[in-house]
Motif scaffolding. Structure first.
Motif: not given
Length: 171
Positions: A124-148
């Protein structure tokens, strides 16, 4: 620059059929500038932080001019982190890669997706990338880009390319 190009196209009558390759090339450049402007003023970049089993649709936006100014944007669909996996270099604690196994939830539509380096979720127009992670390895930080502005820029590149190729065969 765009206004000057348009003015010169008109002043030198580059829109005439004999000069059409040059016209296409220069109009392509103007369209690329328009796409860049759309990206600059209407594009959104943010991050989505999710823990294993959690679901979220809200991304945190940062103002480029003032990083302390944080906003939020609802993507209108949800992402659930089913599983986060980190691979390490043998004998070290350094991450060699990390993967997010997610489920996209959009009303009654559900589908699973595997996000990892250079494997982007596009929806839906969003691009979602793997960016980082939580130090306890139980979570993720995703980079989200919406570029019309992406498609206008691509159209500009196509026009420029057509103009360049056509100019090779034009008298």
């Amino acid at each position: 620059l765009g206004i000057l190009i348009i003015y010169n196209l008109y002043a030198y009558r580059v829109y005439k059929i004999q000069k059409l390759p040059s016209f296409l090339f220069h109009i392509g450049f103007v369209v690329i500038l328009l796409g860049a402007g759309i990206t600059r003023y209407f594009g959104k970049n943010g991050i989505l932080h999710i823990r294993n089993g959690e679901t979220s649709s809200v991304i945190m936006l940062q103002n480029k001019a003032n990083p302390a100014d944080v906003g939020i944007l609802d993507m209108k669909f949800k992402i659930r982190l089913d599983k986060f996996v980190m691979h390490k270099y043998p004998g070290t604690k350094q991450a060699s890669s990390y993967d997010s196994f997610v489920t996209v939830i959009d009303g009654d539509k559900h589908f699973k997706y595997h996000i990892y380096m250079n494997h982007i979720l596009k929806y839906k127009g969003f691009r979602i990338y793997q960016m980082a992670y939580d130090p306890d390895e139980k979570g993720t930080v995703l980079s989200v880009n919406h570029d019309p502005g992406t498609w206008p820029t691509y159209i500009g590149y196509i026009l420029m390319t057509l103009g360049m190729i056509w100019s090779l065969f034009a008298p």
